[in-house]
Structures are given as C-alpha cells and as structure tokens.
Design an enzyme around this catalytic site. Structure first.
Site, PDB file in Angstrom:
ATOM      1  N   LYS A  53      -6.452   6.271 -11.039  1.00  8.78           N
ATOM      2  CA  LYS A  53      -5.184   5.997 -11.708  1.00  8.78           C
ATOM      3  C   LYS A  53      -5.349   4.817 -12.679  1.00  8.78           C
ATOM      4  O   LYS A  53      -4.940   4.894 -13.829  1.00  8.78           O
ATOM      5  CB  LYS A  53      -4.098   5.686 -10.693  1.00  8.78           C
ATOM      6  CG  LYS A  53      -2.876   5.085 -11.334  1.00  8.78           C
ATOM      7  CD  LYS A  53      -1.605   5.663 -10.839  1.00  8.78           C
ATOM      8  CE  LYS A  53      -0.473   5.126 -11.667  1.00  8.78           C
ATOM      9  NZ  LYS A  53      -0.470   3.657 -11.682  1.00  8.78           N
ATOM     10  N   HIS A  62      -3.618   4.281  -2.061  1.00  8.54           N
ATOM     11  CA  HIS A  62      -4.555   3.338  -1.421  1.00  8.54           C
ATOM     12  C   HIS A  62      -5.146   3.941  -0.154  1.00  8.54           C
ATOM     13  O   HIS A  62      -6.346   3.823   0.115  1.00  8.54           O
ATOM     14  CB  HIS A  62      -3.838   2.036  -1.035  1.00  8.54           C
ATOM     15  CG  HIS A  62      -3.227   1.293  -2.177  1.00  8.54           C
ATOM     16  ND1 HIS A  62      -1.868   1.278  -2.416  1.00  8.54           N
ATOM     17  CD2 HIS A  62      -3.783   0.522  -3.140  1.00  8.54           C
ATOM     18  CE1 HIS A  62      -1.616   0.525  -3.466  1.00  8.54           C
ATOM     19  NE2 HIS A  62      -2.755   0.059  -3.934  1.00  8.54           N
ATOM     20  N   LEU A 111       0.813  -1.223   0.000  1.00  8.83           N
ATOM     21  CA  LEU A 111       0.000   0.000   0.000  1.00  8.83           C
ATOM     22  C   LEU A 111       0.848   1.276   0.000  1.00  8.83           C
ATOM     23  O   LEU A 111       1.918   1.326   0.607  1.00  8.83           O
ATOM     24  CB  LEU A 111      -0.925  -0.002   1.222  1.00  8.83           C
ATOM     25  CG  LEU A 111      -1.840  -1.225   1.337  1.00  8.83           C
ATOM     26  CD1 LEU A 111      -2.682  -1.123   2.604  1.00  8.83           C
ATOM     27  CD2 LEU A 111      -2.737  -1.365   0.111  1.00  8.83           C
ATOM     28  N   ARG A 140       4.639   0.601  -8.566  1.00 15.06           N
ATOM     29  CA  ARG A 140       5.774   0.424  -9.479  1.00 15.06           C
ATOM     30  C   ARG A 140       6.834   1.506  -9.349  1.00 15.06           C
ATOM     31  O   ARG A 140       7.953   1.329  -9.833  1.00 15.06           O
ATOM     32  CB  ARG A 140       5.265   0.428 -10.920  1.00 15.06           C
ATOM     33  CG  ARG A 140       4.378  -0.751 -11.177  1.00 15.06           C
ATOM     34  CD  ARG A 140       4.131  -0.871 -12.635  1.00 15.06           C
ATOM     35  NE  ARG A 140       3.310  -2.045 -12.894  1.00 15.06           N
ATOM     36  CZ  ARG A 140       3.080  -2.531 -14.088  1.00 15.06           C
ATOM     37  NH1 ARG A 140       3.610  -1.943 -15.144  1.00 15.06           N
ATOM     38  NH2 ARG A 140       2.341  -3.586 -14.262  1.00 15.06           N
TER      39      ARG A 140
END
Lengths: 282, 282
Positions: free
Chosen positions: A150, A37, A33, A188
C-alpha cells in the site's frame, strides 16, 4: 508473546533465537493496527521462526504540519491483535529509547525516487523513514522484513537503501489488504464520515478500470485522465494520478509493467492506493 | 590467510566463524599499508578471534580534484604485511563488486562535525566515507571495528553514525603510530622530499609545545597562534590549526579535554596530525 520497551530488553529477548540461528521476521509499524498489518504478521509467521513487530510512532517522519501528537496510540488493543496472529515479540520503545538524549547528526537520504508522488508534499518524510527503519533493522537484525505494498513508494525506498547499503536482510513486499468493497485498508479510513466511506472505493474502481483500459490498448495518458475525471466527479480533490515503473522510474507509455498511483482527498482525509498492471507483449 | 574479492566469497569465508559465534574484528583500509595500519590489525588480533582487513580505494570519498586514479595500489605487498601480523581474511573487492551496476541513490550524511577541519575543503568526502564504511560493516558484521586516531575527524564521524543508526558493533580508536622523530605515519609521507621529510616532525613538536603551554596556563588562542607561527616559520603553508572537544564541538578555552588539530602543506604534500590534551582542574 513478550513486549519489550527498551533496546536492551529486545536484545535479551532475541538472544536465545540468535544463538539457535533461528530465522527472524520483522514487521515495523506505527501501531493502530488493522488487518493490513496483521496480514504482514501472518506472512512473517509463515516464513520465520520468530516474529518481531515494532510499534513506534516515529516523530522524524512527520512534517511540521502533520499530526504527530494526535496519531492514534492504541498499544493494548494492538498487543491483543498481535498475540492473536502469533507475534512473538512486540518492541514498543519510547522516543527517548529510540533517539537518546544526544542530538542525532546522521541522516539517510534516498534521491530521485523520493522526489515526487508522496515525496513532493512531504519533504524529509522518507529520510525520517530511512533513518528509523535502519535503526530498527540494526536493533532487530532480522532475516526478513515485511512491508505493505500500500505504501508502495516507502517500500521502494526501503528496498533501495537496503540494496545500496548492503543491509543483510531480505525485504518482502506484501500485497494490499482491501475491504470487501475494494478500499485499501488504512489507519486513515477511520477518519472518513459514513458518506465519504461510501465514496472511497471509487479509487480502487478507477484503478481497475484504468488497468482494463491499458490492457485493451488505451493510451497511458488517457487512462490516467480517466482516473482523474472519475475521482473528481465522485467528489475527490486529486493530489496525483501517476504511472511509474515498478522501480518508480517515469514511464511514458504502457510498454512494460507499470504501477498506477493515486493520492486524493475526500473531505479532510487523504487516501492513497496503487495497482500494478502487468505488460504482456501481444 | 585468505583473500576474498567478492561479497559472496567474504560471506562464505566468514560463515564458520559466525556459526561458532566467534568475535570478529574488522579493519577497513585503502591499502598502501604502513605500520599505523598494522598496529590496527595488531589491536584487532588482541581482542578478536577472527580479523578481517578490507583493502578498497573508495571512489566516492575522493573529490573531483583528488587523485583517485593515482592512489597507490600495492595489494601483493599489503597481503604479505597482513599475513605477517596475523590477519585472517583480506577483503579486496573491485569497485563494481562494492557499488554494482545500478545507480546508488542512497546517501548517508553526518551534519555539524563534518562542516570544518578537513570537511571544509572536501565537500562530500565524509558522506563517501560513511556510505562505504556502512556497506563494509553490513558485509562483515564485525563485533569490533578499528580506526586510527590520526584521521580523528573520520573516527568521530564513524562513531557518530554508528551511534545514531544503532549499528551493532563497537568502534575502537587506536592511538597514532609515529616515526621515531614524532611524525605521524601516513601514506602521504612517501610523497615528501628528503628535505621536507626532515621538516615534517615540526608538526608534532608544535603540538607538544602547545600541550605544555596549555597545561601551564597559556590561553588556548595563544597556544594555537604559537603552532601557526612555528609551522609558518618552518616553511609550512597552514591549512588549519584548531582546538575542539573530543566530540569535535568548538571550544573557546582549555577548561575541558581538548584535541588540537593541524593540517598544513609542505611542498605539495598536505599533512595532518592531532594531539589530545587532558584537562585536570587544579
């Protein structure tokens, strides 16, 4: 905050809230997270009496060349973060709990809007998302479910099957959470080298520039080409730069609200971002 | 008994029962009701506080050569029959109410067990069933849903996607209702000429004979061949005569419980029937 790892445990934990007809908010995640989030959970906290967050790395949405096994699993850290933002129940099932021992024969597919953008390179990905999200919806039975803008295409796919199948809940899309320099938060981003991390905000900058161009009369195709050129010059390998209606239908020109979509690789890391541009007839 | 024609009306009618946490039973039908359907409602009446029956001729489960337009619509008669057996709410929506004005992009498919038997000749049929039943489940949100064993493959498909998608209800399969002479009740029996109606019970007779043969040691393939010969001799054109496990997996011999399946045409009317044969190790 409770953590449940079985469907039975989840049902038992939710039972008093259901009996009292409390408003249940649900945030499905794959863990690892970040603030993006946590902002979903904060939104759920505002609207709902009880907030459930699932943490499940869903094998069936990974392609054969995608890295399911190495996807970061950081449950303890995630639990701490979720407790801090007021989550009530964490649901962290095993793959066996979710999919059982008998073969799954059922698939859910959403046509048309999964064909391109991220769908083009990830056959079956959105089927896997649709199946796992439907399963989770049926386990939690929330009043509201929260997803980040997103992953805009994912959000559109979920809105579509919720409407098509009359799933009795409301889907809430939450705006993208960005770093101070504009980079959209993503699991990422952790893969980026310091050098690539410095270049990464160019994606959002190029989207903002294109939005300004569109509102001042530049043709849509020219604005998209400018994004492509900017990203390539900065060292990205562009996967796609596209414009769509908010419902993901193709658009030829800026005569309605559009969403600009970018997917581009820097080094080995593929980043995505998007920006909605409102149309006002002049 | 109330009749609701909109989703909103249905939700409003169900709301007091939901608030009181009553047990809701649901019987989906396409109308044109006979004793088989009414027995489903009677079963629901036994187990549940509130019984909902839907009447909806679902266009997406009809193939291009199947007769959606001429499917019998007998709402007033159906309402009377349902009132007599204690149904609480009839849900009889229009196609527009069910599918809306915007295109449906979502499909639900169940693999493997839809490939043969009735699935072989009706591509997409079970997808259409899965979609409409899922939609109806999400509208009614019943505790129990009742389906006849006459459409055994349909029942197996519904059980499968309910399990695979964790739909929070229990599916109850109700034994086939038969005429005094053994013919399985079906809307299609009304299409039979008096002469064909007299021959039609041969289907069930041949299934019973095969069951007796199996329990007394006849090979499965021989028993199936006997059914085929009996039906052909009686004037049927056999579509299929097959044996499957109760979960519809192929079986080679009678070393477990099997279900015998028949589909055969007499004149222009295609009839189906099935019979479960219990295996007891001797």
């Amino acid at each position: 905050m409770k953590t449940e790892t079985t469907i039975q445990g989840l049902t038992a934990s939710l039972s008093p809230a259901k009996a009292a007809r409390k408003i249940i908010g649900f945030v499905p995640t794959m863990g690892n997270l970040h603030e993006g989030h946590l902002n979903l959970v904060r939104e759920a906290r505002k609207l709902c009496d009880v907030v459930v967050v699932s943490i499940f790395v869903n094998p069936i949405q990974f392609g054969p060349n995608e890295d399911f096994d190495n996807y970061p699993r950081t449950l303890e850290r995630d639990q701490q973060l979720l407790a801090d933002v007021g989550c009530d129940i964490v649901f962290a099932p095993t793959v066996e709990q979710m999919y059982g021992n008998q073969p799954r024969l059922t698939n859910i597919s959403v046509n048309n809007i999964t064909d391109d953008l991220c769908g083009a390179q990830r056959p079956g990905h959105f089927d896997g998302v649709a199946v796992v999200v439907t399963k989770l919806f049926n386990m939690v039975q929330p009043n509201f479910a929260f997803f980040g803008q997103k992953d805009y295409q994912q959000l559109a796919v979920i809105r579509q099957f919720v409407r098509d199948l009359n799933i009795p809940l409301e889907v809430i899309g939450v705006p993208i959470t960005r770093a101070a320099d504009g980079l959209a938060l993503s699991s990422r981003n952790g893969y980026l080298s310091p050098e690539h991390r410095e270049i990464a905000p160019v994606i959002y900058q190029s989207l903002q520039t294109a939005a300004q161009q569109l509102t001042s009369g530049t043709a849509l195709s020219d604005a998209l080409n400018t994004i492509r050129a900017t990203l390539t010059d900065a060292g990205f390998v562009v996967d796609y730069v596209e414009a769509r209606s908010p419902e993901l239908q193709k658009v030829d020109s800026f005569n309605q609200d559009v969403v600009l979509f970018v997917a581009a690789k820097i080094g080995k890391t593929r980043l995505i971002d998007n920006l909605q541009v409102k149309f006002t007839a002049s």
